[in-house]
Design a protein around this motif. Structure first.
Motif, PDB file in Angstrom:
ATOM      1  N   ARG B  12       0.857  -1.175   0.000  1.00  0.00           N
ATOM      2  CA  ARG B  12       0.000   0.000   0.000  1.00  0.00           C
ATOM      3  C   ARG B  12       0.900   1.235   0.000  1.00  0.00           C
ATOM      4  NH1 ARG B  12      -2.499  -1.131   4.507  1.00  0.00           N
ATOM      5  NH2 ARG B  12      -4.088  -2.482   3.622  1.00  0.00           N
ATOM      6  N   TYR B  13       0.701   2.134  -0.956  1.00  0.00           N
ATOM      7  CA  TYR B  13       1.513   3.361  -0.972  1.00  0.00           C
ATOM      8  C   TYR B  13       0.834   4.445  -0.154  1.00  0.00           C
ATOM      9  CZ  TYR B  13       4.742   1.440  -4.342  1.00  0.00           C
ATOM     10  OH  TYR B  13       5.699   0.672  -4.943  1.00  0.00           O
ATOM     11  N   THR B  14      -0.454   4.654  -0.431  1.00  0.00           N
ATOM     12  CA  THR B  14      -1.230   5.554   0.418  1.00  0.00           C
ATOM     13  C   THR B  14      -2.502   4.802   0.774  1.00  0.00           C
ATOM     14  OG1 THR B  14      -2.337   6.515  -1.482  1.00  0.00           O
ATOM     15  CG2 THR B  14      -0.359   7.625  -0.727  1.00  0.00           C
ATOM     16  N   SER B  15      -3.324   5.406   1.626  1.00  0.00           N
ATOM     17  CA  SER B  15      -4.480   4.654   2.106  1.00  0.00           C
ATOM     18  C   SER B  15      -5.408   4.252   0.964  1.00  0.00           C
ATOM     19  CB  SER B  15      -5.248   5.487   3.136  1.00  0.00           C
ATOM     20  OG  SER B  15      -5.608   6.720   2.553  1.00  0.00           O
ATOM     21  N   ASP B  16      -5.407   5.017  -0.144  1.00  0.00           N
ATOM     22  CA  ASP B  16      -6.289   4.623  -1.244  1.00  0.00           C
ATOM     23  C   ASP B  16      -5.515   4.172  -2.482  1.00  0.00           C
ATOM     24  OD1 ASP B  16      -5.363   7.115  -1.543  1.00  0.00           O
ATOM     25  OD2 ASP B  16      -7.248   8.052  -2.123  1.00  0.00           O
ATOM     26  N   LEU B  17      -4.240   3.873  -2.314  1.00  0.00           N
ATOM     27  CA  LEU B  17      -3.485   3.324  -3.438  1.00  0.00           C
ATOM     28  C   LEU B  17      -2.812   2.021  -2.999  1.00  0.00           C
ATOM     29  CD1 LEU B  17      -2.447   3.578  -6.344  1.00  0.00           C
ATOM     30  CD2 LEU B  17      -0.472   4.787  -5.449  1.00  0.00           C
ATOM     31  N   THR B  18      -3.501   0.924  -3.283  1.00  0.00           N
ATOM     32  CA  THR B  18      -2.970  -0.390  -2.937  1.00  0.00           C
ATOM     33  C   THR B  18      -2.638  -1.104  -4.235  1.00  0.00           C
ATOM     34  OG1 THR B  18      -4.458  -0.396  -1.062  1.00  0.00           O
ATOM     35  CG2 THR B  18      -3.418  -2.478  -1.624  1.00  0.00           C
ATOM     36  N   VAL B  19      -1.365  -1.422  -4.432  1.00  0.00           N
ATOM     37  CA  VAL B  19      -0.977  -1.980  -5.723  1.00  0.00           C
ATOM     38  C   VAL B  19      -0.894  -3.506  -5.693  1.00  0.00           C
ATOM     39  CG1 VAL B  19       0.173   0.070  -6.577  1.00  0.00           C
ATOM     40  CG2 VAL B  19       1.461  -1.572  -5.227  1.00  0.00           C
ATOM     41  N   VAL B  20      -0.718  -4.092  -4.506  1.00  0.00           N
ATOM     42  CA  VAL B  20      -0.766  -5.547  -4.389  1.00  0.00           C
ATOM     43  C   VAL B  20      -1.728  -5.877  -3.264  1.00  0.00           C
ATOM     44  CG1 VAL B  20       0.508  -7.647  -3.856  1.00  0.00           C
ATOM     45  CG2 VAL B  20       1.590  -5.876  -5.234  1.00  0.00           C
ATOM     46  N   LYS B  21      -2.746  -6.686  -3.594  1.00  0.00           N
ATOM     47  CA  LYS B  21      -3.792  -6.952  -2.610  1.00  0.00           C
ATOM     48  C   LYS B  21      -3.802  -8.423  -2.234  1.00  0.00           C
ATOM     49  CE  LYS B  21      -6.428  -3.338  -4.848  1.00  0.00           C
ATOM     50  NZ  LYS B  21      -7.245  -3.117  -6.027  1.00  0.00           N
ATOM     51  N   ASP B  22      -3.579  -8.699  -0.985  1.00  0.00           N
ATOM     52  CA  ASP B  22      -3.689 -10.043  -0.425  1.00  0.00           C
ATOM     53  C   ASP B  22      -3.111 -11.112  -1.360  1.00  0.00           C
ATOM     54  OD1 ASP B  22      -4.340 -11.744   1.630  1.00  0.00           O
ATOM     55  OD2 ASP B  22      -6.235 -12.318   0.695  1.00  0.00           O
ATOM     56  N   PHE B  23      -1.813 -11.028  -1.549  1.00  0.00           N
ATOM     57  CA  PHE B  23      -1.131 -11.868  -2.525  1.00  0.00           C
ATOM     58  C   PHE B  23      -0.620 -13.143  -1.837  1.00  0.00           C
ATOM     59  CE2 PHE B  23       2.719 -12.722  -5.191  1.00  0.00           C
ATOM     60  CZ  PHE B  23       2.060 -12.958  -6.381  1.00  0.00           C
ATOM     61  N   ASN B  24      -1.084 -14.289  -2.317  1.00  0.00           N
ATOM     62  CA  ASN B  24      -0.681 -15.570  -1.727  1.00  0.00           C
ATOM     63  C   ASN B  24      -0.164 -16.497  -2.810  1.00  0.00           C
ATOM     64  OD1 ASN B  24      -1.619 -15.473   1.163  1.00  0.00           O
ATOM     65  ND2 ASN B  24      -3.506 -14.900   0.086  1.00  0.00           N
ATOM     66  N   VAL B  25       1.128 -16.768  -2.763  1.00  0.00           N
ATOM     67  CA  VAL B  25       1.682 -17.735  -3.710  1.00  0.00           C
ATOM     68  C   VAL B  25       2.766 -18.513  -2.995  1.00  0.00           C
ATOM     69  CG1 VAL B  25       3.139 -17.988  -5.754  1.00  0.00           C
ATOM     70  CG2 VAL B  25       1.195 -16.462  -5.841  1.00  0.00           C
ATOM     71  N   GLU B  26       2.815 -19.817  -3.257  1.00  0.00           N
ATOM     72  CA  GLU B  26       3.933 -20.611  -2.749  1.00  0.00           C
ATOM     73  C   GLU B  26       4.739 -21.099  -3.927  1.00  0.00           C
ATOM     74  OE1 GLU B  26       3.568 -23.617   0.269  1.00  0.00           O
ATOM     75  OE2 GLU B  26       1.771 -22.598   1.005  1.00  0.00           O
TER      76      GLU B  26
END
Lengths: 313, 352
Positions: B12-26
């Motif tokens: 998250r860069y600012t409160s309304d700029l999230t560039v990666v959301k809940d990323f889950n990878v193995e």
């Protein structure tokens, strides 16, 4: 503009319009290039004449100065002699003599130049590549300091030196370190500005690659930023050297009563006496020109173009 | 050698700029994982968080069992190849490759051995004294690879390393990278926007869009069973056909044709998807035949693609290259019902 006549060379493919166009373009370039060269030569001569005159005056015997102009030496080169230089240097290291002043000037200029270059490079590195908040504000404030004239600060700094002297027992006023500190302080805003702009042009990935490759900030500065910034650092050194070298005001105020004077003070003092010390002034001025010239030519090889070529696509 | 786990990672860069959301990878040990997606989808940011060039706003990234959130980039034991190569322009090829080893205070003889062996395997043996500016794009790219190889890192990160190469060299380097991966036996994480690179190189692919992970799977899996419309449209060239359709009694009806679905679906409106290669001049089932009004014909030698209208929908078909078709013609085409997809028009998720 010259017009190409279609009948210049019978048999040549002058009928092709493309060819015609190209040729008229070429012939249009040539006269303008000639004009450009003339302008360059004229302005170069204009700039050089006073210096050449000064150089010739310094090479003519003092007695001839009152009798004829320096340009007579152009037709009678036998007038020229090194005796002025010999006389001047013969004084040796007498306090407030030319050699003593030369050394004092170097003692001020060299540390001031090196310190400004090193501190500016480090500061600019941190401002450009560092990751702390408020960097741009700090940079703006530093750039803002560029507009503060030196003259405004003279009296407050003298007072600060006195306070510092009262507290620490060492008053920098009247000493060489005092002059150096002053020059460093006033050289930094421009130095940081220059290095900041240059470092901003270094691709960020190069530093990132270095970070991943295991380099700490100090190593990144020393192995990546500093070598890449050499052209900027070299120009900064030249600028700073010439400014400090040619400074009279600061040296006169902070060092005027000192036993040792800078070269500029030395020359200045010659003009105060009404006696004809022109031979000293011209000879001393030539010496004072000579040192920055050496600095300039020894650093100019760092102005390599395209240092960054090949770094990124 | 190690696995890499992204565990509920958020950037998250600012409160309304999230560039990666809940990323889950193995990413398994020694796996070649490709992160793919359109520009700005967050794939590079995910990689940069792993590299330590961006902070992690939420969640955890682990290399092996080690949580690396608060470990400096230089201590993560990873190597990265940048899109721009990011070579040190003032250093020779040798010094560029030796730099990471010098940072580890390795012995000179060992550095020399490693640089020599990496450079000869990359065909750079004759260029060790050159500066990067005296190298071609392909050679620079190999120096960047070499700088990563010499370190023998736990994880190899590659950020669009091929995008500055010309098409031929790119195809060649693609193969070389796969060989390299096999030879090194190291975990590779490769970021690209090019689905061809993803399909050809990845053991598995993770597709991202707008900061959200869409699907993870093998190339075949993703091609045959896209999880949603985005994935279906992103993978494959030419792109999959999407037509609005209504399902009733196991039959999907579009504006220009109808087709019996291989699996029963509840009655619904949705999007029917089928790849161009499912629409051919062979007609397996006359019931699902369609009439196409051809707009554009693309002949590639091995294939012939027809772009045109079926009813009110735009459809792309792949037909036998020997068939003579001209724009403006109408042609009868058949649909292979085995590779049909059906998507919910609201959620865009695959129902079939």
């Amino acid at each position: 503009m010259s017009v190409v006549s279609p009948a210049t060379k019978p048999g040549s493919p002058a009928t092709k319009p493309v060819n015609l166009e190209r040729r008229s373009l070429l012939s249009a370039i040539r006269p303008s290039r000639a004009i450009l060269n003339i302008v360059l030569v004229v302005s170069a001569v204009f700039w050089l004449v006073p210096t050449i005159g000064l150089a010739i005056i310094s090479l003519r015997p003092e007695s001839l100065f009152q009798q004829s102009g320096w340009w007579t030496a152009l037709t009678a080169p036998s007038q020229l002699t090194l005796s002025n230089y010999q006389t001047l240097f013969a004084q040796g290291l007498v306090a407030r003599g030319v050699l003593d002043s030369l050394i004092t000037s170097l003692e001020i200029t060299v540390p001031a130049t090196l310190l400004v270059t090193i501190i500016s490079s480090l500061t600019a590195y941190s401002l450009v590549f560092g990751r702390w908040p408020g960097r741009s504000v700090v940079f703006l404030v530093i750039v803002g300091l560029l507009v503060v004239p030196i003259q405004v600060a003279l009296i407050p700094v003298v007072q600060e030196y006195r306070v510092f002297g009262d507290l620490s027992g060492f008053n920098p006023f009247g000493t060489i370190p005092g002059v150096v500190i002053f020059h460093v302080a006033f050289g930094l805003p421009f130095g940081i500005f220059l290095m900041y702009n240059f470092y901003s042009g270094i691709p960020k990935e190069m530093l990132e690659a270095g970070r991943i490759d295991g380099a700490g900030e100090w190593q990144l500065f020393r192995r990546v930023a500093l070598p890449l910034g050499l052209p900027a650092a070299a120009s900064l050194m030249i600028f700073q050297f010439i400014w400090v070298w040619n400074d009279l005001l600061v040296a006169l105020i902070f060092l005027g009563n000192n036993k040792h004077a800078t070269l500029t003070i030395f020359l200045f003092e010659q003009t105060r006496t009404l006696a004809a010390n022109y031979w000293i002034i011209s000879t001393g001025a030539m010496i004072s020109i000579f040192i920055p010239l050496i600095v300039f030519f020894s650093f100019q090889r760092y102005f390599v173009r395209g240092v960054l070529a090949g770094a990124v696509k | 050698m190690a696995s890499v786990t992204f565990d509920h990672v958020v950037k998250r860069y600012t409160s309304d700029l999230t560039v990666v959301k809940d990323f889950n990878v193995e990413v398994a040990d020694k796996e070649f994982m490709v992160l793919v997606g359109p520009s700005g989808c967050g794939k590079s940011t995910a990689l940069r968080m792993l590299a330590g060039l961006e902070s992690i706003s939420e969640g955890q990234i682990r290399i092996g069992d080690r949580v690396i959130n608060n470990i400096a980039a230089k201590d993560r034991d990873i190597a990265m190849v940048f899109q721009s190569y990011a070579l040190y322009p003032h250093m020779s090829v040798y010094d560029n490759m030796a730099f990471p080893l010098q940072m580890q205070h390795m012995k000179k003889a060992e550095i020399d051995k490693r640089v020599k062996s990496a450079s000869s395997s990359l065909g750079l043996g004759n260029f060790l004294d050159r500066k990067p500016r005296a190298l071609s794009g392909g050679q620079r790219q190999r120096v960047a690879l070499g700088r990563a190889i010499v370190r023998n890192p736990q994880v190899f990160l590659l950020d669009e390393p091929l995008s500055n190469l010309d098409a031929k060299l790119r195809a060649q380097t693609r193969i070389e990278l796969q060989k390299l991966h096999r030879d090194l036996g190291t975990t590779f994480i490769y970021v690209t926007h090019d689905q061809v690179e993803a399909m050809t190189m990845g053991d598995r692919i993770a597709i991202m869009n707008a900061g959200i992970l869409q699907q993870v799977g093998t190339p075949g899996d993703i091609y045959d069973h896209p999880a949603n419309i985005f994935v279906a449209g992103f993978v494959g060239t030419p792109t999959m056909n999407f037509v609005a359709a209504t399902v009733q009694d196991g039959v999907a009806t579009a504006s220009g044709f109808h087709v019996k679905l291989p699996k029963a679906l509840p009655a619904a409106k949705g999007i029917l998807g089928f790849r161009p290669e499912a629409v051919t001049d062979r007609i397996p089932d006359p019931d699902s035949a369609m009439e196409m009004k051809v707009d554009v014909v693309e002949r590639l030698g091995s294939d012939q693609f027809l772009y045109g209208k079926v009813g009110g929908d735009s459809v792309t078909a792949r037909v036998d290259p020997r068939i003579k078709v001209e724009p403006g013609d109408s042609i009868k085409l058949g649909l292979d019902t085995r590779t049909l997809h059906f998507f919910d028009s609201e959620t865009e998720l695959a129902l079939l």
